[in-house]
Design a protein around this motif. Structure first.
Motif: not given
Length: 119
Positions: A65-70, A108-116
């Motif tokens: 998650d941290n890598q996606l955010r960065q 649904a899995e993709f949507e979980k990454r929206r905040p990142l």
């Protein structure tokens, strides 16, 4: 590779790579999303996105998650952009023969990454 995953069901890395190439063919022609890729090494991003997509389908996870955010922190991706990406993804998965039920699992899995990803 886990037994019984969507990743396995839909052909593993090589087939996911084909799906990602189709996904980007559509995105690059999109007036809202295409400009995000103007100065991007597409072979590199396709490789990264294939790994990301594989993880959404239950394959090997390549990004935290941290890598996606960065990776997305310098972009001004809005909820509207994310919604457009989701629609393109939904259409691409359908074009590649994924069932409606399986598409909903991936979305649904993709949507979980929206905040990142959305800023």
């Amino acid at each position: 590779m886990a037994e019984g995953t969507l990743y396995e069901k839909y052909g593993g890395f090589s087939q996911i790579s084909r799906i990602v190439l189709s996904f980007y063919d559509t995105l690059l022609d999109n007036d809202e999303i295409g400009p995000f890729f103007d100065d991007v090494d597409m072979s590199r991003i396709v490789d990264h996105q294939t790994k990301f997509m594989a993880s959404l389908l239950g394959g090997p996870a390549s990004y935290t998650d941290n890598q996606l955010r960065q990776l997305h922190s310098h972009l001004s991706i809005t909820d509207a952009h994310f919604d457009e990406l989701e629609e393109v993804l939904r259409g691409t998965l359908s074009q590649h023969g994924m069932t409606a039920e399986d598409i909903e699992v991936v979305i649904a899995e993709f949507e979980k990454r929206r905040p990142l990803i959305v800023r």
